[in-house]
Design an enzyme around this catalytic site. Structure first.
Site, PDB file in Angstrom:
ATOM      1  N   HIS A 142      61.001  21.685  39.796  1.00 63.24           N
ATOM      2  CA  HIS A 142      60.071  20.902  40.620  1.00 63.24           C
ATOM      3  C   HIS A 142      58.709  21.592  40.707  1.00 63.24           C
ATOM      4  O   HIS A 142      57.666  20.932  40.603  1.00 63.24           O
ATOM      5  CB  HIS A 142      60.652  20.699  42.020  1.00 63.24           C
ATOM      6  CG  HIS A 142      61.780  19.716  42.056  1.00 63.24           C
ATOM      7  ND1 HIS A 142      61.636  18.424  42.523  1.00 63.24           N
ATOM      8  CD2 HIS A 142      63.074  19.839  41.681  1.00 63.24           C
ATOM      9  CE1 HIS A 142      62.799  17.794  42.437  1.00 63.24           C
ATOM     10  NE2 HIS A 142      63.685  18.638  41.925  1.00 63.24           N
TER      11      HIS A 142
ATOM     12  N   HIS B  22      65.990  29.907  37.039  1.00 64.27           N
ATOM     13  CA  HIS B  22      66.256  28.849  38.010  1.00 64.27           C
ATOM     14  C   HIS B  22      67.564  28.100  37.766  1.00 64.27           C
ATOM     15  O   HIS B  22      68.355  27.912  38.688  1.00 64.27           O
ATOM     16  CB  HIS B  22      65.094  27.858  38.039  1.00 64.27           C
ATOM     17  CG  HIS B  22      65.301  26.721  38.995  1.00 64.27           C
ATOM     18  ND1 HIS B  22      65.356  26.904  40.362  1.00 64.27           N
ATOM     19  CD2 HIS B  22      65.496  25.380  38.787  1.00 64.27           C
ATOM     20  CE1 HIS B  22      65.556  25.735  40.948  1.00 64.27           C
ATOM     21  NE2 HIS B  22      65.647  24.805  40.036  1.00 64.27           N
TER      22      HIS B  22
END
Length: 296
Positions: A70, A181
């Site tokens: 994101h 991530h």
């Protein structure tokens, strides 16, 4: 969400200082696994909090902020990514293609579109898979408004997003901790992947190690060693039973779900849904099980 994270930070500080001592707190390494935006109602405030914490950390403390998918997409939409030598891709591959309901952002010309990473175009599009309404709202900008978000982002937020790492490798007497991530592919050489991630290569239209799911959950065979731990967030669960692997993402971006932090070593985890520790006697509450302690 900012208040929740601050309370969790206070719990971590109390545990480290009371259980391991002031020196441990002064020399602690804090690793943030990404997706700071598009979560909660105040993503702008979340970036303010992270920037403030880093600005006022103890001199010997280290804070590492990884990029989530994101964060990467917002940076792409805002023009903050460094283009690869051949420029950003302009055509989606079959695996990178947006969902059927998405309408990707169109800059009005091939030249304009070529200046934005494909995930940025997904981020700014209609019915975006990134579900980013809260981010635009927190900056006071209409959804999909690129000029608006570029102008609304404070320079320190732009700098923070620019400087996020795609991966990090930490070394200790216990061995190596590799953090990214989402995880690492088991179909590509690990060294090749890490070199690309550490160089922040934006050539792929979709960076699997930031956005992947099932294909990055398992531990690559090359890392199946007692002295290596692969850590990630992203997957909407806390998983410590996989070999040589730790996944920390209990909320998955969902409201009313706990936010979890691990303290390594040893492998202790706490989340904001557990009762607060008494500052008078944290050790007694650890013994009572009010702080969850789990094996890797």
């Amino acid at each position: 969400l900012v208040d929740v994270v601050q309370r969790l930070w206070d719990q971590i500080e109390l545990i480290i200082r009371k259980t391991y001592g002031e020196e441990a707190w002064d020399n602690a390494i804090f690793l943030f696994l990404g997706d700071y935006v598009d979560r909660g109602t105040n993503p702008r405030g979340m970036l303010d909090w992270l920037i403030e914490k880093k600005a006022h950390k103890r001199p010997q403390q280290i804070q590492i902020h990884l990029s989530g998918n994101h964060d990467h997409a917002l940076a792409a939409f805002s023009g903050l990514l460094t283009p690869p030598p051949g420029g950003f891709r302009t055509v989606f591959s079959a695996f990178e293609s947006p969902r059927d309901w998405e309408q990707i952002w169109d800059g009005g010309s091939p030249e304009a579109n070529s200046k934005m990473h494909l995930q940025g175009r997904r981020y700014g599009g209609i019915n975006s898979v990134y579900e980013n309404e809260s981010t635009f709202k927190s900056y006071g900008v209409p959804l999909h408004d690129r000029d608006g978000i570029v102008n609304a982002l404070p320079e320190e937020h732009k700098e923070f997003l620019r400087n996020l790492s795609f991966a990090t490798i930490l070394h200790s007497p216990q061995g190596y901790l590799i953090a990214v991530h989402a995880g690492l592919l088991h179909t590509q050489p690990v060294v090749q992947q890490l070199m690309s991630l550490l160089a922040k290569d934006n050539e792929p239209g979709r960076i699997d190690q930031l956005s992947g799911r099932y294909e990055v959950t398992a531990t690559p065979k090359e890392l199946c060693r007692e002295d290596i731990l692969l850590v990630s967030g992203h997957h909407g669960k806390v998983e410590s039973s996989l070999p040589f692997r730790l996944i920390i993402d209990s909320s998955g971006g969902r409201e009313n779900q706990p936010i979890t932090s691990f303290i390594l070593p040893p492998s202790s985890h706490i989340n904001n849904h557990q009762p607060p520790i008494s500052s008078a006697d944290p050790d007694s509450q650890l013994k009572k099980g009010m702080i969850s302690v789990s094996a890797q």
